[in-house]
Enzyme design. Structure first.
Site, PDB file in Angstrom:
ATOM      1  CE1 TYR A 151      17.470  -0.010 -18.539  1.00  0.00           C
ATOM      2  CE2 TYR A 151      17.086  -1.369 -20.479  1.00  0.00           C
ATOM      3  CZ  TYR A 151      16.608  -0.545 -19.475  1.00  0.00           C
ATOM      4  OH  TYR A 151      15.269  -0.258 -19.408  1.00  0.00           O
ATOM      5  CG  ASN A 166      14.395   0.707 -26.248  1.00  0.00           C
ATOM      6  OD1 ASN A 166      14.959   1.763 -26.538  1.00  0.00           O
ATOM      7  ND2 ASN A 166      13.491   0.624 -25.281  1.00  0.00           N
ATOM      8  CD  GLU A 223      12.795 -10.868 -19.511  1.00  0.00           C
ATOM      9  OE1 GLU A 223      11.711 -10.264 -19.487  1.00  0.00           O
ATOM     10  OE2 GLU A 223      12.944 -12.047 -19.145  1.00  0.00           O
TER      11      GLU A 223
END
Length: 392
Positions: free
Chosen positions: A364, A357, A352
């Site tokens: 990711y 961000n 998560e």
């Protein structure tokens, strides 16, 4: 002897033809077009205006460096191509020696310098031998300091000493002389002057004349042998070397109980709901957790970890200390963490991340995560949604 000369070592692109001491043509353009756009058309123009049969050329002289990495490569490629096609030798003319020939016969200290950035220049220091009547002519160029990268302060100290010892004033030319003129005026005490515009930059005519002298000395090479002399590695190569050195200094290791004070201090500093030392200590003792740390040159730089349930692992922590961010540490930690997870039977990873961000989300996704859901108002201080990411 007929020489075709090329100089693309700096901003100017220049082509010349010289035969038996006569400069038949010189074409120089100083603008911001790339040499790949200008050099070959310039050679064609000179050839057409002279009615030049390239088969009549005896050698190709090329400014061989230092200078612009791209410019040197283009000039060398052009010279090598012509030399190979015509089976003619190349004359590798050091760029700064050719520039010194702009002042052929001068009794001054002639100092060509090219801007090498960061208060450095590529510079050489030259003067000319005065011919003796009836004597066999030696190389007229006297190299007092061969071309090399040098700081402005150090160069000025050398010039002060040489000028004092020889009684010769200094002539400065090249883009480095203009780029650092203010510093030179502060540091150089020797009598000096700056070259006027028509003598201040690279010229293929000077490459040709210096090339003739080098050819007289037998200093030629085959086109296949020719390589530019960069004097130092390119910026891109320096960046790659620094990256390799940084990666060599980075180590990814198992997190230990001795690291927990540093970990919990980071948790308190960066998170509104930090994990306690007790929680971390308990996790380290359980087989379904895995935690790693990053050390940069032996100093703690960050940590990450996951909790595994059969073939799925939830990445619970990814933290890099502020002083070590933007160095690829988070990416490397995650790569190692996921490699170790797969070795333990993990098939999919999830995590998560705050919606805002963006750097973390981008990281990711570059590692194969995709967005599969949202937890509304999951984070506190400030309250914000969490994106749920998974690997396939």
């Amino acid at each position: 002897m007929k020489i075709l000369a090329i100089d693309s070592s700096g901003m100017p692109a220049s082509v010349a033809v010289c035969e038996d001491g006569t400069l038949a043509a010189e074409y120089t353009v100083n603008n911001r077009k790339t040499h790949s756009q200008t050099l070959v058309p310039m050679m064609d123009e000179v050839r057409n205006l002279l009615g030049l049969d390239l088969e009549s050329v005896d050698a190709i002289a090329v400014a061989g460096g230092p200078g612009s990495f791209t410019g040197l490569r283009i000039g060398s490629a052009a010279a090598k191509g012509i030399g190979l096609a015509l089976d003619r030798p190349l004359i590798h003319v050091p760029t700064l020696e050719a520039m010194a020939y702009n002042y052929y016969g001068s009794e001054c200290l002639v100092v060509p310098m090219l801007d090498a950035r960061n208060h450095q220049v590529f510079a050489g220091i030259y003067t000319f031998r005065q011919p003796e009547s009836g004597a066999e002519q030696d190389d007229p160029l006297c190299v007092l300091s061969d071309q090399e990268p040098v700081g402005i302060g150090e160069l000025c100290e050398r010039l002060d000493g040489l000028s004092r010892d020889t009684g010769k004033p200094v002539i400065l030319l090249g883009d480095g002389a203009q780029a650092y003129r203010t510093m030179i005026e502060e540091k150089l005490k020797a009598p000096h002057q700056y070259a006027p515009a028509h003598l201040a930059q690279q010229r293929a005519g000077s490459v040709a004349v210096r090339g003739m002298e080098l050819a007289r000395q037998g200093r030629t090479e085959t086109a296949a042998m020719h390589r530019p002399d960069y004097l130092r590695v390119s910026q891109a190569e320096r960046v790659r070397a620094e990256k390799r050195a940084s990666e060599d200094a980075l180590r990814i290791l198992p997190l230990t109980a001795e690291d927990l004070p540093l970990v919990t201090d980071a948790e308190r500093q960066y998170y509104s709901l930090p994990w306690s030392e007790r929680v971390f200590r308990d996790a380290l003792n359980r087989e379904y957790y895995l935690f790693l740390k990053a050390e940069m040159a032996g100093t703690f730089a960050g940590y990450c970890g996951f909790q595994q349930s059969f073939g799925i692992a939830e990445i619970t922590n990814v933290t890099v200390l502020e002083a070590y961010r933007r160095r690829g540490i988070a990416r490397r930690m995650l790569q190692v963490l996921m490699e170790k997870g797969r070795a333990r039977g993990v098939e999919r990873f999830t995590l998560e991340v705050r919606r805002s961000n963006e750097p973390a989300v981008s990281l990711y996704k570059s590692l194969g995560f995709y967005e599969e859901g949202v937890r509304k108002d999951y984070y506190e201080a400030p309250k914000e949604d969490a994106l749920i990411l998974w690997t396939k």
